[in-house]
Design an enzyme around this catalytic site. Structure first.
Site, mmCIF file in Angstrom:
data_model
loop_
_atom_site.group_PDB
_atom_site.id
_atom_site.type_symbol
_atom_site.label_atom_id
_atom_site.label_comp_id
_atom_site.label_asym_id
_atom_site.label_seq_id
_atom_site.Cartn_x
_atom_site.Cartn_y
_atom_site.Cartn_z
ATOM 1 N N LYS A 90 21.637 -53.042 13.668
ATOM 2 C CA LYS A 90 20.310 -53.486 12.839
ATOM 3 C C LYS A 90 19.376 -54.000 13.898
ATOM 4 O O LYS A 90 19.572 -54.439 14.847
ATOM 5 C CB LYS A 90 20.887 -54.766 11.686
ATOM 6 C CG LYS A 90 21.835 -54.481 10.815
ATOM 7 C CD LYS A 90 21.115 -53.581 9.741
ATOM 8 C CE LYS A 90 22.270 -53.044 8.764
ATOM 9 N NZ LYS A 90 21.768 -52.278 7.720
ATOM 10 N N LYS B 74 27.995 -47.847 13.924
ATOM 11 C CA LYS B 74 27.574 -46.911 13.308
ATOM 12 C C LYS B 74 26.121 -47.059 13.023
ATOM 13 O O LYS B 74 25.535 -48.048 13.255
ATOM 14 C CB LYS B 74 27.958 -46.961 11.646
ATOM 15 C CG LYS B 74 27.596 -45.783 10.845
ATOM 16 C CD LYS B 74 28.108 -46.034 9.540
ATOM 17 C CE LYS B 74 27.359 -46.511 8.576
ATOM 18 N NZ LYS B 74 25.931 -46.148 8.466
ATOM 19 N N ASP C 203 22.395 -46.613 11.520
ATOM 20 C CA ASP C 203 21.831 -46.863 10.169
ATOM 21 C C ASP C 203 21.131 -45.594 9.444
ATOM 22 O O ASP C 203 21.132 -44.730 10.233
ATOM 23 C CB ASP C 203 20.830 -48.048 10.098
ATOM 24 C CG ASP C 203 21.173 -48.906 8.621
ATOM 25 O OD1 ASP C 203 21.506 -48.340 7.698
ATOM 26 O OD2 ASP C 203 21.075 -50.141 9.028
ATOM 27 N N GLU C 204 21.265 -45.514 8.162
ATOM 28 C CA GLU C 204 20.795 -44.081 7.481
ATOM 29 C C GLU C 204 19.157 -43.673 7.717
ATOM 30 O O GLU C 204 19.053 -42.596 7.863
ATOM 31 C CB GLU C 204 20.992 -44.246 5.952
ATOM 32 C CG GLU C 204 20.046 -45.098 5.192
ATOM 33 C CD GLU C 204 20.743 -46.669 5.408
ATOM 34 O OE1 GLU C 204 21.777 -46.933 5.767
ATOM 35 O OE2 GLU C 204 20.105 -47.676 4.840
ATOM 36 N N HIS D 239 27.834 -41.343 4.482
ATOM 37 C CA HIS D 239 27.132 -42.477 3.993
ATOM 38 C C HIS D 239 26.446 -42.002 2.664
ATOM 39 O O HIS D 239 26.054 -40.732 2.641
ATOM 40 C CB HIS D 239 26.050 -42.894 4.954
ATOM 41 C CG HIS D 239 25.424 -44.078 4.653
ATOM 42 N ND1 HIS D 239 24.164 -43.895 4.022
ATOM 43 C CD2 HIS D 239 25.721 -45.258 4.830
ATOM 44 C CE1 HIS D 239 23.634 -45.364 3.585
ATOM 45 N NE2 HIS D 239 24.508 -45.953 4.484
ATOM 46 N N LYS E 72 26.296 -57.374 -1.386
ATOM 47 C CA LYS E 72 24.919 -57.168 -1.755
ATOM 48 C C LYS E 72 24.518 -55.882 -2.775
ATOM 49 O O LYS E 72 23.644 -56.025 -3.440
ATOM 50 C CB LYS E 72 23.772 -56.993 -0.848
ATOM 51 C CG LYS E 72 23.911 -55.557 -0.095
ATOM 52 C CD LYS E 72 22.857 -55.756 1.038
ATOM 53 C CE LYS E 72 22.488 -54.293 1.618
ATOM 54 N NZ LYS E 72 21.685 -54.337 2.918
HETATM 55 C C1 CAP Z 1 24.692 -52.221 5.188
HETATM 56 C C2 CAP Z 1 23.824 -51.095 5.313
HETATM 57 C C3 CAP Z 1 24.614 -49.817 4.372
HETATM 58 C C4 CAP Z 1 24.849 -50.064 2.946
HETATM 59 C C5 CAP Z 1 25.321 -48.717 2.127
HETATM 60 C C6 CAP Z 1 22.643 -51.027 4.734
HETATM 61 O O1 CAP Z 1 24.107 -53.286 5.835
HETATM 62 O O2 CAP Z 1 23.881 -50.534 6.437
HETATM 63 O O3 CAP Z 1 23.948 -48.487 4.513
HETATM 64 O O4 CAP Z 1 26.329 -50.796 3.084
HETATM 65 O O5 CAP Z 1 25.806 -49.088 0.599
HETATM 66 O O6 CAP Z 1 21.786 -50.193 5.052
HETATM 67 O O7 CAP Z 1 22.286 -51.645 3.458
HETATM 68 P P1 CAP Z 1 24.228 -54.853 5.713
HETATM 69 P P2 CAP Z 1 26.959 -48.760 0.158
HETATM 70 O O8 CAP Z 1 25.922 -54.940 6.052
HETATM 71 O O9 CAP Z 1 23.288 -55.502 6.608
HETATM 72 O O10 CAP Z 1 24.027 -55.149 4.299
HETATM 73 O O11 CAP Z 1 27.935 -49.136 1.211
HETATM 74 O O12 CAP Z 1 27.113 -49.459 -1.200
HETATM 75 O O13 CAP Z 1 26.770 -47.323 -0.205
HETATM 76 MG MG MG Z 2 22.578 -48.726 6.070
#
Ligand code: CAP
Ligand code: MG
Length: 426
Positions: free
Chosen positions: A151, A177, A179-180, A270, A310
């Site tokens: 992050k 990992k 992030d997307e 993801h 969340k």
């Molecule tokens: C989590 C995260 C993931 C989500 C995806 C985000 O970050 O990197 O992409 O968990 O959701 O970008 O929000 P945090 P899901 O740990 O900082 O919240 O797993 O429901 O597909």
């Molecule tokens: Mg993410």
């Protein structure tokens, strides 16, 4: 439209693909009419009478609406597998979750689940590693795996990214990992990031004696470029890729799985943007159906939700997803809209719990999922008051406490990283 597709005495045959839908007809439309049109429009029929298909062929290929529960709005349809290109997820979805979703005749329509016949299962590879293969990659069998997402999502330079990854690894993360949103931007180009983050991983492996994995995001504008990125990782000795399954699209996922058959690469799925389809309980596609398609194609691990974090997703939904990922045989559950599925030779996937998690949630996650899960923390590690490394350590401490069934408060009394996390997040 023939309007003779409803046969509630009909028993699905082994060469049929079964779909369960939630159905709400439009005002003034009978439930039966909506069901007939849904079954017809998804296969051999259209909105008006046509005579291009012979009656014999229509009889052979026609869909069967074999179960109707008007009160609950539940409809089940059996489709002959010959209606499909059985090794093509895009084609299957164009039929069973395609134009029917747009028909004015239905107010709402949701594909809840798909049960695949043997021939469909056998035409896909399924996961190369799967749940047990992922465990073998790490050599860790007796605890949940701990991962982090670097992050912020975007903005860090490649050097800073690799440094955050290194600190996460030495702090205790098994997995780092991307992030997307991070693919190949000016501030953090793909080729450079892979190289120096894999270097950071190797350094951390030497220092900790633990096996670590970097899940680099290879989502790309074309399949060609996506596969090039997978090859770059493979050539550098990386063992994992991450792909954004909804935004990349099903053909990309199938292409990736084909290509990785000749590489030593596991695939992390993801699912961002899934909620556009999955969140409305009355319309769209249930995440369970998407998870099953992902498993069929052969990704090794998939996000399933957390209940406590969340993102939306209640316990029933998340645990159904977990089971659909991880079991060899899924029993039918009418209340949860789950169809029976014997997965045959298709390996299980490792479930991933992610989204708004912090170390204090680990005992609840462990109670819910047991040890066969990857717990993934973004802000829950990097927002730790003592920094990333301590955040990762706090997660590992919390895992230890959960495994030993010791309260976090007690464990924190002589583990300062966990103590600090509890003070911040409560
Ligand atoms: C989590 C995260 C993931 C989500 C995806 C985000 O970050 O990197 O992409 O968990 O959701 O970008 O929000 P945090 P899901 O740990 O900082 O919240 O797993 O429901 O597909
Ligand atoms: Mg993410």
């Amino acid at each position: 439209m023939r309007e003779d597709y409803i046969e509630t005495e009909y028993k699905p045959k082994p060469d049929e693909l079964v779909c369960e839908y939630y159905m709400e007809p439009a005002d003034g439309v009978s439930f039966e009419k909506a069901c007939n049109h849904m079954a017809g429009e998804s296969s051999i029929d259209t909105w008006s009478d046509i005579s291009t298909l012979s009656p014999e062929k229509a009889q052979e290929l026609k869909p069967h609406v074999f179960s109707i529960d008007k009160e609950r709005g539940v409809v089940k349809v059996a489709y002959k597998q010959d209606l499909f290109e059985i090794d093509s997820v895009p084609q299957i979805l164009s039929a069973i979750a395609g134009n029917i979703m747009s028909m004015k005749l239905v107010k709402n329509l949701r594909l809840e689940d798909i049960a695949f016949p043997k021939d469909v299962l056998n035409s896909f590879r399924g996961p190369k590693y799967g749940l047990n293969g992922v465990r073998d990659l790490f050599g860790v069998y007796d605890r949940p795996l701990v991962g982090t997402i670097v992050k912020p999502k975007v903005g860090l330079s490649s050097e800073k990214h690799a440094d955050v990854a290194y600190k996460s690894f030495v702090g205790g993360c098994d997995i780092v990992k991307d992030d997307e949103n991070l693919t190949n931007q000016k501030f953090n180009a793909f080729d450079k990031r892979v190289k120096i983050t894999l270097d950071a991983k190797e350094k951390a492996e030497k220092e900790t004696g633990e096996r670590k994995m970097y899940l680099c995001n290879i989502t790309a504008p074309t399949c060609e470029e996506m596969l090039r990125r997978a090859e770059v990782i493979n050539d550098l000795g990386g063992k994992y890729v991450m792909i954004d399954i909804i935004t990349a699209g099903w053909s990309a996922l199938q292409s990736l799985r084909e290509a990785t058959e000749d590489m030593d690469i596991a695939i992390h799925a993801h699912r961002c943007m899934h909620s556009v389809m999955t969140r409305n309980p009355r319309h769209g596609v249930n995440m369970v159906a998407l998870a099953k398609l992902t498993r069929l194609i052969g990704h090794d691990q998939l996000h399933i939700g957390t209940v406590v974090g969340k993102m939306h997703g209640d316990k029933d939904e998340v645990l159904s997803l977990r089971d659909e990922c991880a079991l060899d045989y899924m029993p039918a559950n009418d209340q949860l809209h789950i169809l029976e599925q014997d997965w045959g030779n298709i390996k299980p996937m490792m479930p991933v719990a992610s989204g708004g998690l912090e170390p204090g949630m680990i005992p609840d996650l462990y109670n819910m999922f047991g040890k066969d899960v990857i717990m993934q923390f973004g802000a829950g590690i990097h927002a730790h008051p003592m920094g990333t490394e301590a955040g990762a350590t706090a997660c590992r401490q919390s895992v230890e406490a959960a495994l030993e069934n010791i309260t976090l408060e007690e464990y924190a009394s002589n583990h300062k990283e966990l103590q600090s996390a509890l003070e911040k997040w409560g």
